[in-house]
Design a protein around this motif. Sequence first.
Motif, mmCIF file in Angstrom:
data_model
loop_
_atom_site.group_PDB
_atom_site.id
_atom_site.type_symbol
_atom_site.label_atom_id
_atom_site.label_comp_id
_atom_site.label_asym_id
_atom_site.label_seq_id
_atom_site.Cartn_x
_atom_site.Cartn_y
_atom_site.Cartn_z
ATOM 1 N N TYR A 1 0.852 -1.186 0.000
ATOM 2 C CA TYR A 1 0.000 0.000 0.000
ATOM 3 C C TYR A 1 0.882 1.228 0.000
ATOM 4 C CZ TYR A 1 -2.897 3.781 1.881
ATOM 5 O OH TYR A 1 -3.518 4.987 2.090
ATOM 6 N N SER A 2 0.648 2.138 -0.927
ATOM 7 C CA SER A 2 1.361 3.404 -0.993
ATOM 8 C C SER A 2 0.347 4.534 -1.085
ATOM 9 C CB SER A 2 2.284 3.449 -2.218
ATOM 10 O OG SER A 2 2.834 4.752 -2.386
ATOM 11 N N ARG A 3 0.596 5.608 -0.371
ATOM 12 C CA ARG A 3 -0.284 6.766 -0.476
ATOM 13 C C ARG A 3 -0.130 7.488 -1.816
ATOM 14 N NH1 ARG A 3 0.367 9.809 5.372
ATOM 15 N NH2 ARG A 3 -0.287 8.065 6.705
ATOM 16 N N ARG A 4 0.934 7.179 -2.525
ATOM 17 C CA ARG A 4 1.192 7.845 -3.799
ATOM 18 C C ARG A 4 0.272 7.293 -4.897
ATOM 19 N NH1 ARG A 4 6.217 6.751 -1.519
ATOM 20 N NH2 ARG A 4 7.473 8.602 -1.055
ATOM 21 N N PRO A 5 -0.114 8.119 -5.862
ATOM 22 C CA PRO A 5 -0.914 7.644 -7.010
ATOM 23 C C PRO A 5 -0.003 6.990 -8.052
ATOM 24 C CG PRO A 5 -0.548 10.002 -7.210
ATOM 25 C CD PRO A 5 0.079 9.590 -5.895
ATOM 26 N N LEU A 6 0.483 5.809 -7.752
ATOM 27 C CA LEU A 6 1.508 5.180 -8.583
ATOM 28 C C LEU A 6 1.032 4.887 -9.998
ATOM 29 C CD1 LEU A 6 3.068 2.690 -5.978
ATOM 30 C CD2 LEU A 6 3.806 5.008 -6.557
ATOM 31 N N LEU A 7 -0.200 4.449 -10.150
ATOM 32 C CA LEU A 7 -0.714 4.184 -11.498
ATOM 33 C C LEU A 7 -0.789 5.465 -12.319
ATOM 34 C CD1 LEU A 7 -3.584 1.572 -10.969
ATOM 35 C CD2 LEU A 7 -1.456 1.235 -12.217
ATOM 36 N N SER A 8 -1.309 6.507 -11.722
ATOM 37 C CA SER A 8 -1.407 7.793 -12.436
ATOM 38 C C SER A 8 -0.030 8.298 -12.829
ATOM 39 C CB SER A 8 -2.115 8.834 -11.559
ATOM 40 O OG SER A 8 -3.445 8.459 -11.313
ATOM 41 N N ASN A 9 0.925 8.187 -11.915
ATOM 42 C CA ASN A 9 2.292 8.632 -12.219
ATOM 43 C C ASN A 9 2.897 7.819 -13.354
ATOM 44 O OD1 ASN A 9 2.032 10.427 -10.116
ATOM 45 N ND2 ASN A 9 3.281 9.246 -8.679
ATOM 46 N N TYR A 10 2.633 6.505 -13.356
ATOM 47 C CA TYR A 10 3.170 5.621 -14.393
ATOM 48 C C TYR A 10 2.621 5.997 -15.772
ATOM 49 C CZ TYR A 10 3.773 1.286 -17.075
ATOM 50 O OH TYR A 10 4.073 0.377 -18.050
ATOM 51 N N GLN B 1 1.249 8.800 -16.650
ATOM 52 C CA GLN B 1 1.665 10.156 -16.997
ATOM 53 C C GLN B 1 3.082 10.156 -17.565
ATOM 54 O OE1 GLN B 1 1.374 12.945 -13.769
ATOM 55 N NE2 GLN B 1 2.155 14.660 -14.974
ATOM 56 N N LEU B 2 3.965 9.345 -16.970
ATOM 57 C CA LEU B 2 5.347 9.253 -17.451
ATOM 58 C C LEU B 2 5.404 8.738 -18.881
ATOM 59 C CD1 LEU B 2 8.428 9.355 -16.823
ATOM 60 C CD2 LEU B 2 8.214 6.990 -16.030
ATOM 61 N N LEU B 3 4.527 7.774 -19.194
ATOM 62 C CA LEU B 3 4.508 7.196 -20.536
ATOM 63 C C LEU B 3 3.584 7.939 -21.489
ATOM 64 C CD1 LEU B 3 4.416 3.384 -19.640
ATOM 65 C CD2 LEU B 3 6.388 4.790 -20.224
ATOM 66 N N ASN B 4 2.984 9.017 -20.981
ATOM 67 C CA ASN B 4 2.063 9.826 -21.794
ATOM 68 C C ASN B 4 0.903 8.979 -22.328
ATOM 69 O OD1 ASN B 4 1.193 12.282 -22.860
ATOM 70 N ND2 ASN B 4 2.242 11.935 -24.810
ATOM 71 N N LEU B 5 0.364 8.134 -21.447
ATOM 72 C CA LEU B 5 -0.758 7.272 -21.799
ATOM 73 C C LEU B 5 -1.972 7.647 -20.961
ATOM 74 C CD1 LEU B 5 1.079 3.823 -21.902
ATOM 75 C CD2 LEU B 5 0.357 5.194 -23.873
ATOM 76 N N GLU B 6 -3.144 7.255 -21.420
ATOM 77 C CA GLU B 6 -4.370 7.556 -20.690
ATOM 78 C C GLU B 6 -4.692 6.431 -19.696
ATOM 79 O OE1 GLU B 6 -9.147 8.405 -21.473
ATOM 80 O OE2 GLU B 6 -7.781 8.065 -23.170
ATOM 81 N N LYS B 7 -4.929 6.802 -18.472
ATOM 82 C CA LYS B 7 -5.351 5.842 -17.454
ATOM 83 C C LYS B 7 -6.873 5.782 -17.493
ATOM 84 C CE LYS B 7 -5.392 5.202 -12.419
ATOM 85 N NZ LYS B 7 -6.799 5.625 -12.198
#
Length: 276
Positions: A164-173, A175-181
């Motif tokens: 569990y991480s408080r960070r939005p890891l999926l969104s960050n991932y 965003q880094l790849l310039n893909l839509e979540k």
Amino acid sequence: MLITTIHQFESLQALKDNGVDAILIGIPHYSIRHCIEVSLRDIPKWRESCTKLNLKLYINFLKFCHEDQIEDMKKTLFILKENNVDGIYYGDEGVFYEAKKIGLSCIYQPETLITSSQDINFYLSNGAESVSLAHELSLDEICEIAKVQSNFEILLSGYYSILYSRRPLLSNYFQLLNLEKNKKSYTLIEQTRQGKMPILEDENGTYIFSEEPMQSYKEFEKLKQLQISRYRIDSIFFDDEWTIKVLQSYQKNLKIVPGSNRWYYQESIQKKEKNL
């Protein structure tokens, strides 16, 4: 006591009919990894129905709170106390401190930290109603713990959290790849693993779960002999129909629903090899 998560209010009767003793629900802002989110104004309706069905009502209150959330957290706990919920599941000691002050029953669920009878006794002596045992323990280790202290809870069936991480890891991932979540949950494959691990993100952070759901069909009779006080079924990624099938599987001692029991037989302690 047999506790289950729930997805629909209308499933209360069916779950009760299939042997459930208690229901675990989520509420806005303070629940994580929950199957249903019930507004505080609807808690009285759930409390009334659970009382009629002789079901206990527990609240998932597993979020870790920041300092600027403490006052609202205290108000929320007070509302739950006023509505006579049977208790909360918590992971934050600050939540436990405030809940204990108003006489709200608490079950400690840290996922991985409770690994011995000494751990259990420590939290019980400090006022917890019960604690949730670490999911990684083997069957032999559970048996040894139960010889000394049996007031604990184990997960019988369902996926369990491994990160569990408080960070939005999926969104960050993405965003880094310039893909839509475009989904809430995905699957993750580690380089050193074969299985696909569910991963999801919400307002409280990111969660990674076990590769497959746990099941305890083969071990259930032995677990019952240990007189463990609480058993939980977690239906995240499933539905109430799945839960009912699981309940019927345990009643008939049949492995009807897929899952793995391998965690009961793996070594949870790695011994250091001597250099020769």
